[in-house]
Scaffold this motif. Sequence first.
Motif, PDB file in Angstrom:
ATOM      1  N   ILE A  32     -59.823 -41.325 -64.551  1.00  0.00           N
ATOM      2  CA  ILE A  32     -58.422 -41.421 -65.162  1.00  0.00           C
ATOM      3  C   ILE A  32     -57.749 -40.158 -64.762  1.00  0.00           C
ATOM      4  N   VAL A  33     -56.408 -40.714 -64.093  1.00  0.00           N
ATOM      5  CA  VAL A  33     -55.583 -39.655 -63.644  1.00  0.00           C
ATOM      6  C   VAL A  33     -54.127 -39.998 -64.009  1.00  0.00           C
ATOM      7  N   ALA A 508     -52.886 -28.411 -70.577  1.00  0.00           N
ATOM      8  CA  ALA A 508     -53.432 -27.349 -69.464  1.00  0.00           C
ATOM      9  C   ALA A 508     -54.911 -27.080 -69.610  1.00  0.00           C
ATOM     10  N   GLU A 509     -55.482 -27.253 -70.863  1.00  0.00           N
ATOM     11  CA  GLU A 509     -56.953 -26.897 -70.915  1.00  0.00           C
ATOM     12  C   GLU A 509     -57.714 -27.776 -70.563  1.00  0.00           C
ATOM     13  N   ALA A 510     -57.352 -29.168 -70.034  1.00  0.00           N
ATOM     14  CA  ALA A 510     -58.216 -30.197 -69.900  1.00  0.00           C
ATOM     15  C   ALA A 510     -58.153 -30.318 -68.240  1.00  0.00           C
ATOM     16  N   LYS A 511     -57.414 -29.500 -67.628  1.00  0.00           N
ATOM     17  CA  LYS A 511     -57.496 -29.322 -66.280  1.00  0.00           C
ATOM     18  C   LYS A 511     -58.509 -29.001 -65.604  1.00  0.00           C
ATOM     19  N   ASN A 512     -58.966 -29.257 -64.535  1.00  0.00           N
ATOM     20  CA  ASN A 512     -60.320 -28.598 -63.579  1.00  0.00           C
ATOM     21  C   ASN A 512     -60.103 -29.457 -62.274  1.00  0.00           C
ATOM     22  N   LYS A 518     -63.174 -35.268 -57.786  1.00  0.00           N
ATOM     23  CA  LYS A 518     -64.258 -36.335 -57.940  1.00  0.00           C
ATOM     24  C   LYS A 518     -63.477 -37.620 -58.391  1.00  0.00           C
ATOM     25  N   ARG A 519     -62.309 -37.348 -59.485  1.00  0.00           N
ATOM     26  CA  ARG A 519     -61.726 -38.559 -60.040  1.00  0.00           C
ATOM     27  C   ARG A 519     -60.806 -39.183 -59.032  1.00  0.00           C
ATOM     28  N   ILE A 520     -60.280 -38.451 -58.133  1.00  0.00           N
ATOM     29  CA  ILE A 520     -59.451 -39.060 -57.427  1.00  0.00           C
ATOM     30  C   ILE A 520     -59.958 -39.780 -56.200  1.00  0.00           C
ATOM     31  N   GLU A 521     -61.154 -39.848 -56.064  1.00  0.00           N
ATOM     32  CA  GLU A 521     -61.985 -40.800 -55.103  1.00  0.00           C
ATOM     33  C   GLU A 521     -61.535 -42.197 -55.410  1.00  0.00           C
TER      34      GLU A 521
END
Length: 539
Positions: A32-33, A508-512, A518-521
Amino acid sequence: MIKSSLGRSHQLLLMGIVASLCGCDIPEDHSIVPIPRSVIVGSGSLDLNSSAGVHLIDPSDPRIQEIFDIWAAPYRESGALALSESGGNDSAIKVDIDGQGAAESYRLSVTTEGITLNAADYAGLFYGLQTLSQLMPPDAVTSSDVSSFELPVLEIDDAPRFTYRGVHLDVARHFFPPEFIKHYIDLLAMYKINRFHWHLTEDQGWRIEIDQYPKLTEVAAFREQTQMGHGLDEFQGDGVRYGGFYTKDEIREIVAYAQARSVMIIPEIEMPGHATAALAAYPELACTEGPFEVAMTWGIFEDIYCPYESTFEFLENVLLEVIDLFPGDYIHIGGDEAPKARWEESEYVQDLMVREGFNDVEQVQGYFIRRIEQFLNEHGKRLIGWDEIIEGGLPPNATVMSWRGTIGGIEASRRGHDVVMTPYSHLYLDYYQSADQENEPFAIGGFLPLDTVYSYEPVPSQLRERDKTRIIGAQANVWTEYMKTGEHVEYMLLPRMLALAEVVWSPAEAKNFTDFLKRIEWHLDRFDALGVNYREPDQ
Ligand code: ACM
């Protein structure tokens, strides 16, 4: 607030919030993005197949029906999901607006029995459905082969970090037809972007029909030709007359299309600078005699609107027609890059300065923008402008778009103004995406790779707590001097807009960034399925 009657799921959700704050709850099995506030992946899965039905808890609300149908249309068309509405309580998907939680929030629950989506409001409903799409195979949206699939059992509790989540498009340097604008809005809405800043007027073209001033579309909407290359040497034109504009009917249709997808359009009518095209049509609005021609080169132009009473009358009449077309709160009035040479040389402006007690021509810019703000406020609209509107005196209620860095935004927030951050260092999507410019489509310059966009933090750490709340969000800008086609715009937008989406929506804390890559694939696969262009990430 989450109601305690939710029992076990309440505890799960709280665990999720705690887990996502510590940055350690990033399940590997979703893509999810932008990443939601909380995702708890359970065990097991839900089988969904083409016979899945839907139960709208309040089918009498046509807006709920419309939002659901917009989402369902491609799945119905591809045959992946029939989503018939006859299933009642036994339906696989239950959808409700329950008014709970923050604005634009939603809760999505997938169990082995079915899917429940509860949203705070229409926007939350739209966003919950976007998230649901991202749990399905990326080609379910187009492929008739995908008629049965499994969704992971999970609980999502999601709400945006910022209220202003914007993307801009310059349709003046190059013109993009209404169908592309709708497609662009679709792309924004898929990623929970809720503001479309439509840059409608420029030196090189005026793109909006105004009944009272027909020469704006007869004359100002067309240039004789366009410079080739960066134009640093002698002018070399392409010899091709170029232009176009949106009719009022087209604009009304686009506004309704955006509203149905929870996107507010912010139209921009540039003043006092970047106005050469309007001056070509109505030279009496300039301080000198003209004639002027619609610009064929890029850059900053010295002929700007002269602050005559008749110029204000013109601009107010134009704005009245603009106000009538756009129901959103904001009108953007530009304000950037307005050289004052003509004002310095103008007897009229010098007299005005004496009359008003100004000793600096920048104060005339302040006077100009304040008058326009007052007019907009009297007509129920709020003024937003580029950060140059701070110079010469910030209008009392203005929202500032900080583009020359963050200094303007910091100053405006300290002075109690709302701010949208859009610094070119992190959010100008006309910049190259790779240092290897030779292998990229020709661009304006700069270097803005995906990880730089992703790393952006809109709230400057040096602000006091009360000033931090003035940063209402951020926006990415797509200036199109060197983008002639929709396909090229997509390439510059994607996947960088996905990074922006995570900046403005996710905690902000959830960003990595590694996890994001990986998710944007999944999303790149969906773009492939949809025939949308994008730049392949480097990593
Ligand atoms: C701008 O890029 N001139 C706002």
